[in-house]
Design an enzyme around this catalytic site. Structure first.
Site, mmCIF file in Angstrom:
data_model
loop_
_atom_site.group_PDB
_atom_site.id
_atom_site.type_symbol
_atom_site.label_atom_id
_atom_site.label_comp_id
_atom_site.label_asym_id
_atom_site.label_seq_id
_atom_site.Cartn_x
_atom_site.Cartn_y
_atom_site.Cartn_z
ATOM 1 N N ASP A 279 -8.689 3.762 -8.098
ATOM 2 C CA ASP A 279 -9.942 4.365 -7.659
ATOM 3 C C ASP A 279 -10.217 4.381 -6.113
ATOM 4 O O ASP A 279 -11.012 3.544 -5.626
ATOM 5 C CB ASP A 279 -11.083 3.681 -8.532
ATOM 6 C CG ASP A 279 -11.377 2.197 -8.173
ATOM 7 O OD1 ASP A 279 -12.498 1.774 -8.320
ATOM 8 O OD2 ASP A 279 -10.301 1.606 -7.775
ATOM 9 N N ASP B 7 -7.118 -0.081 -2.755
ATOM 10 C CA ASP B 7 -6.277 0.720 -3.445
ATOM 11 C C ASP B 7 -5.268 1.488 -2.611
ATOM 12 O O ASP B 7 -3.917 1.585 -2.962
ATOM 13 C CB ASP B 7 -7.161 1.807 -4.541
ATOM 14 C CG ASP B 7 -8.067 1.445 -5.452
ATOM 15 O OD1 ASP B 7 -9.134 1.093 -4.687
ATOM 16 O OD2 ASP B 7 -8.074 1.297 -6.683
ATOM 17 N N ASN C 112 -14.718 2.823 -7.527
ATOM 18 C CA ASN C 112 -15.322 2.556 -6.249
ATOM 19 C C ASN C 112 -16.312 3.939 -5.757
ATOM 20 O O ASN C 112 -17.123 3.694 -5.323
ATOM 21 C CB ASN C 112 -14.313 2.637 -5.202
ATOM 22 C CG ASN C 112 -13.672 1.146 -5.483
ATOM 23 O OD1 ASN C 112 -14.386 0.276 -5.671
ATOM 24 N ND2 ASN C 112 -12.265 1.200 -5.313
ATOM 25 N N THR D 294 -5.645 -0.478 -10.807
ATOM 26 C CA THR D 294 -6.151 -1.192 -9.777
ATOM 27 C C THR D 294 -7.846 -0.792 -9.707
ATOM 28 O O THR D 294 -8.418 -0.856 -8.742
ATOM 29 C CB THR D 294 -5.775 -0.983 -8.256
ATOM 30 O OG1 THR D 294 -5.720 0.440 -8.049
ATOM 31 C CG2 THR D 294 -4.368 -1.365 -8.280
ATOM 32 N N PHE E 246 -15.900 -6.377 -10.689
ATOM 33 C CA PHE E 246 -16.314 -4.961 -10.667
ATOM 34 C C PHE E 246 -15.262 -3.982 -11.815
ATOM 35 O O PHE E 246 -15.923 -3.021 -12.631
ATOM 36 C CB PHE E 246 -16.078 -4.318 -9.361
ATOM 37 C CG PHE E 246 -16.533 -2.746 -9.364
ATOM 38 C CD1 PHE E 246 -15.418 -1.691 -9.215
ATOM 39 C CD2 PHE E 246 -17.831 -2.307 -9.495
ATOM 40 C CE1 PHE E 246 -15.992 -0.317 -9.291
ATOM 41 C CE2 PHE E 246 -18.019 -1.101 -9.275
ATOM 42 C CZ PHE E 246 -16.985 -0.147 -9.179
ATOM 43 N N ASN E 247 -13.880 -4.127 -11.634
ATOM 44 C CA ASN E 247 -13.047 -3.165 -12.605
ATOM 45 C C ASN E 247 -13.391 -3.407 -13.672
ATOM 46 O O ASN E 247 -13.263 -2.461 -14.853
ATOM 47 C CB ASN E 247 -11.626 -3.412 -12.175
ATOM 48 C CG ASN E 247 -11.225 -2.993 -10.831
ATOM 49 O OD1 ASN E 247 -11.928 -1.926 -10.398
ATOM 50 N ND2 ASN E 247 -10.126 -3.410 -10.143
ATOM 51 N N HIS F 83 -7.645 -7.012 -2.637
ATOM 52 C CA HIS F 83 -7.538 -6.995 -4.027
ATOM 53 C C HIS F 83 -6.370 -6.369 -4.476
ATOM 54 O O HIS F 83 -5.350 -7.091 -5.017
ATOM 55 C CB HIS F 83 -8.723 -6.743 -4.782
ATOM 56 C CG HIS F 83 -10.016 -7.134 -4.502
ATOM 57 N ND1 HIS F 83 -10.552 -8.581 -4.645
ATOM 58 C CD2 HIS F 83 -11.060 -6.555 -3.610
ATOM 59 C CE1 HIS F 83 -11.640 -8.481 -4.035
ATOM 60 N NE2 HIS F 83 -12.075 -7.244 -3.590
ATOM 61 N N ASP F 84 -6.170 -5.185 -4.367
ATOM 62 C CA ASP F 84 -5.353 -4.372 -5.110
ATOM 63 C C ASP F 84 -4.122 -4.312 -4.978
ATOM 64 O O ASP F 84 -3.134 -4.380 -5.810
ATOM 65 C CB ASP F 84 -5.785 -2.936 -4.892
ATOM 66 C CG ASP F 84 -7.218 -2.495 -5.689
ATOM 67 O OD1 ASP F 84 -7.693 -1.578 -5.359
ATOM 68 O OD2 ASP F 84 -7.399 -3.355 -6.534
HETATM 69 O O1 RIB Z 1 -13.551 -5.876 -7.667
HETATM 70 C C1 RIB Z 1 -12.513 -5.605 -6.784
HETATM 71 C C2 RIB Z 1 -12.128 -4.218 -7.351
HETATM 72 O O2 RIB Z 1 -12.934 -3.241 -7.370
HETATM 73 C C3 RIB Z 1 -10.868 -3.526 -6.336
HETATM 74 O O3 RIB Z 1 -9.803 -2.926 -7.225
HETATM 75 C C4 RIB Z 1 -11.631 -2.646 -5.835
HETATM 76 O O4 RIB Z 1 -10.782 -1.611 -5.293
HETATM 77 C C5 RIB Z 1 -12.622 -2.157 -6.542
HETATM 78 O O5 RIB Z 1 -12.079 -1.187 -7.355
HETATM 79 CA CA CA Z 2 -9.854 -0.531 -6.653
#
Ligand code: RIB
Ligand code: CA
Length: 320
Positions: A22, A27, A49, A132, A172-173, A247-248
């Site tokens: 996303d 990403d 996102n 991701t 979040f994901n 993160h990703d």
């Molecule tokens: O919480 C972080 C995640 O949420 C990452 O993948 C960021 O790109 C968002 O998608």
């Molecule tokens: Ca992401």
């Protein structure tokens, strides 16, 4: 426990990977690393996102900036059950604010990510799915094609963790689509989780962003601008962070550079009902002998300096 190579990956081979994402600043970095170090079979997009049209546009832009010939297929524009929610407070309205980005050269190659995931995994045994973003597309594919569980090498995802970001308990994901996450965490194949307790140790500090900016070429300049924006929103909203946790790319590095990580195996369940805990990845750390069998390799720590060296080299390889 240092992480050995996972089945289907080794230093000698390039793992076959399909990224579901996303974009999303981080990403984009995951795609750069995957393009450099994997056999990247395709990119699928999901709302997260930003709305689907923006995450898809952003994936197309990253494809063009890298100059790679890989198909992009858009997928779910909303979670399985939960209402759609986005993260413009982190990634901006476009989902990838902060840089002067070109218009996509060509449109997406399709709008049925689930079919593309299923067909690609059936045609390429031993593919790693690397989600991701919210897990909606991957969950729908696993539900529509149960044989995928035996065909894929595994799933290496960014999500979850031992603490949250969207809520105190949920990342979040996973929080976006907990029902999808429950399907993925229950798929019974090899599962690798890059959660927040890992990724917060992988920050785009000002020094690291400056290193990217010193790399010659347009891609590096664009990514440095994106890093600046991403870190700006993170640092302004947190105490104790020197830069945005990137993160990703951890979900890709777990497959291409497992030696960078310490990991443990644990049972991870997804909370669906808690008033304060919906979307939580419940990681069972008990030392009980009769604890539930592990279903997940939980990445605990990354060698962040070495990890950013890999990112820098990958950016340089595509910068011209
Ligand atoms: O919480 C972080 C995640 O949420 C990452 O993948 C960021 O790109 C968002 O998608
Ligand atoms: Ca992401």
């Amino acid at each position: 426990m240092p992480m050995s190579h996972l089945p289907g990956t080794s230093a000698a081979t390039r793992p076959r990977v399909l990224i579901d994402c996303d974009p999303g600043h981080d990403d984009a970095i995951a795609i750069v690393v995957a393009a450099r170090h994997t056999e990247l079979l395709g990119i699928t997009t999901v709302a997260g996102n930003a709305p689907l049209d923006r995450t898809t546009r952003n994936a197309l832009i990253v494809r063009d900036l890298l100059g790679i010939d890989v198909e992009v297929h858009s997928g779910a524009d909303r979670p399985l059950v939960a209402p759609p929610v986005h993260a413009d407070y982190v990634h901006g309205e476009s989902g990838m604010d902060g840089a002067d980005l070109p218009e996509p050269v060509r449109p997406a190659d399709g709008a049925d990510a689930v079919a593309f995931i299923i067909d690609t995994c059936r045609a390429n045994e031993g593919t790693w799915l690397v989600p991701t973003g919210p897990l909606t597309n991957v969950a729908l594919a696993l539900r529509a094609a149960p044989d995928l569980a035996d065909r894929v090498a595994g799933i290496s995802l960014m999500g979850g963790g031992t603490f949250g970001n969207r809520t105190a308990s949920a990342e979040f994901n996973v929080w976006c689509d907990p029902e999808a996450a429950a399907t993925v965490f229950g798929f019974r194949g090899p599962l690798v989780m890059s959660g927040l307790h890992l990724t917060h140790g992988f920050q785009a500090t000002p020094e690291r962003i400056a290193r990217v900016r010193r790399i010659p070429g347009r891609l590096a300049a664009v990514l440095a601008d994106l890093f600046d924006f991403f870190s700006g929103t993170y640092v302004s909203r947190h105490d104790g962070l020197l830069g945005a946790p990137v993160h990703d790319p951890c979900a890709v590095l777990a497959l291409t550079h497992p030696e960078l990580f310490e990991a443990s195996d644990a049972h991870v369940a997804i909370e669906l009902r808690g008033e304060f805990t919906r979307g939580m990845t419940v990681v069972d750390r008990r030392r009980l002998l009769d604890r539930p069998a592990p279903n997940c390799r939980v990445l605990e720590r990354i060698d962040d300096e070495a990890g950013f060296d890999v990112i820098d080299e990958a950016i340089a390889a595509f910068s011209r």
